[in-house]
Structures are given as C-alpha cells and as structure tokens.
Design an enzyme around this catalytic site. Structure first.
Site, PDB file in Angstrom:
ATOM      1  N   ASP A 132      28.996  44.157  38.222  1.00 50.84           N
ATOM      2  CA  ASP A 132      29.828  43.707  37.071  1.00 50.84           C
ATOM      3  C   ASP A 132      29.298  43.345  35.936  1.00 50.84           C
ATOM      4  OD1 ASP A 132      32.277  42.525  36.166  1.00 50.84           O
ATOM      5  OD2 ASP A 132      31.617  40.524  36.662  1.00 50.84           O
ATOM      6  N   CYS A 239      42.368  33.807  35.091  1.00 55.57           N
ATOM      7  CA  CYS A 239      43.863  34.235  35.122  1.00 55.57           C
ATOM      8  C   CYS A 239      44.356  35.063  36.563  1.00 55.57           C
ATOM      9  CB  CYS A 239      44.763  34.396  34.036  1.00 55.57           C
ATOM     10  SG  CYS A 239      46.503  34.492  34.459  1.00 55.57           S
TER      11      CYS A 239
END
Length: 307
Positions: A132, A239
C-alpha cells in the site's frame, strides 16, 4: 511430468495460504499499458487533490520492473479484514480497515516471510514486498492476476468475499505460471454511485479522490471545505459507504487475524468519548493503530467539523 515453473507456482500459492492470505494470483511483470492513459487522465483532472505523491514516480507506478531489477513476476495476495463486531451505534464512524493494528506492519511481515520461504525452497530469488505505500498499482495487479475485478467504486471486488480485504504484492525475479483476469460482475448495479454521500464516484469506475470522505478525513491536511458540512455522514476516519452498499459484500465473512481484532475502546466509545479524548489518551491507546495517521489534531479537526 510437473515442470519447475508449475512446481514453484504451486509452492508459492500454498505458502501464501499457509501464511493467512485469502487468495494469491500471479502476473508477468511489465508495463501496465491499459492503466497508463487512465492514470494520466485522472491526474490531469486533479482527482488526486493534495495527494501530490500520486504524481511522483509515474513510470515506476506503471512498471514494477523499474522497482525491482530483473523482475519477472508480480505475486498479488488478498487478506481479509472484515470484522465480526462493529462500532457502538452512537459513535463517530471509522473505516473497518482501521479497527485493529496498523495493517502495513502486519501484512509486510507475512510477505517477507513468504519471500524467505521462496528462497529456502527455490534458491537465490530476489524480490521486494509492497503493502500500500510504494508506487505500485496494487488493485490493477490483483485484477490482472485474476483475484477480482475493479468495480464501479474503483475497489477490487470478488464474488466470493466482496471487497473488505487488503492487497499486498511481492515482485520477484523468477518466471512462474501466470493467471488471467476475471470478468466484471458489476452489471447494471449503481448502488455505490447512488449511495456516495459526497458524489465522489463521478462516473462508473472513476472516483474523484479529492471529493472522497476518506480524502477529507485522512489525506487533507488543511481545513475540510465548508461546502462538505453535513455531508460526511458522521465519518471521522475514512469511509465504507461504497463497500457497505455493494451487493457482493453480503458474502463478507469475519477475518481470522488476531492483530486485526478491534481495539475495545474503538468499539465502545460514544460520540461524547471521542469528543473528550485527550492527546495523551489518544497516543496511549491508539499508538499502533491506523488512526495515528491523522494524529490527534487531525482527528479533533474531523470531530469538530462533524459536531
């Protein structure tokens, strides 16, 4: 008779499974021709907002052979993070990936273990683990390796377990047997587009990162724009809306990685607890949590904006 390529490929996939990865797919390392114009257009449209790091290392981002010399294969792996428990109903919301320990460290150790196992079994193999952070298009490589397809919300989706998982890569200088991309199963569904609180999914398969709640609550270092007032749906860190509404996530199953288990405070805290959290408590409790990315000041800014 089994050849070496097949034998090594089978070993790597079996070892990845033993280390706790959900699935493992392999692609030939090289230039991502289809993704290049899409990434260039996305950057030109300023969809990365203030994430200037997305503009850096453009060539490396599209070609892992520039990251690892003499690389031949990109091994992509998924690891589940879907929790068995969720936050208190009366709480500011945190993305599920941030419930437990910082995933970068947890997963990187597993990928490094895989590389060590490969060297022990096969010999002098050079490689590099990616989780990542480095400039590698992890979702593109995972899709190319047949682990899922890129959905309309730009996440990697699978029919078996949805999309609540992390992606990791190991790029090595060893020829292996390669997998093939799977087909798109989004169909005519627009659930993620319709549900996005800030309309960040500007077209199917295109997310304007500068409009995303995760961007506002994590990446953005300045004040959150006032026009977003009332639109963040109580999310204070990240989110999950576009994943929560995705029909494929009804197949999500709880993970089995102890280090991804939620912090007890994270599950029990109410809005009042978060509003009153001190810097000292934050640092003591969440020192190894992804929440440290925003630091205490950033989290307080987000909470004050939501109040």
């Amino acid at each position: 008779m089994i050849n070496n390529k097949e034998k090594y490929t089978q070993f790597i996939k079996a070892e990845a499974k033993r280390l706790g990865f959900l699935s493992c797919g392999i692609s030939k390392a090289g230039f991502l021709e289809e993704e290049a114009p899409r990434l260039e257009h996305w950057l030109k449209q300023n969809c990365h907002g203030e994430m200037s790091y997305m503009e850096e290392h453009f060539d490396k981002r599209l070609n892992p052979t520039l990251l690892v010399s003499d690389s031949k294969s990109v091994i992509s792996m998924l690891i589940n993070y879907f929790p068995s428990e969720e936050q208190n109903q009366d709480s500011y919301k945190i993305s599920k990936y941030a419930y437990g320990k910082d995933y970068h460290n947890v997963i990187k150790k597993k990928v490094v273990k895989l590389l060590k196992s490969i060297k022990r079994e096969i010999g002098d193999v050079n490689g590099r683990a990616f989780v990542d952070i480095a400039p590698i298009m992890d979702k593109a490589w995972a899709a190319k390796s047949g682990l899922g397809w890129i959905g309309k919300n730009s996440n990697l989706l699978t029919r078996q377990v949805g999309s609540f998982y992390f992606i990791a890569q190991l790029v090595i200088d060893l020829d292996l047997e390669y997998d093939h991309a799977t087909t798109d199963h989004c169909g005519s569904c627009t659930a993620c587009i319709d549900a996005c609180p800030t309309q960040a999914i500007v077209a199917p398969y295109v997310v304007d990162g500068s409009k995303c709640i995760s961007y506002f609550t994590i990446e953005l270092k300045e004040n959150i724009p006032q026009e977003m007032k009332g639109k963040l749906d109580d999310w204070m860190f990240g989110c999950d809306v576009c994943q929560d509404v995705c029909p494929w996530n009804k197949f999500s199953k709880p993970h089995s990685e102890p280090l991804f288990s939620p912090y007890p405070e994270l599950l029990s805290y109410t809005k009042k607890d978060w509003e009153e959290i001190t810097e000292e408590t934050f640092k003591a409790v969440f020192t190894n949590s992804p929440l440290k990315r925003t630091q205490w000041e950033g989290l307080k800014r987000n909470i004050d904006f939501l109040k």
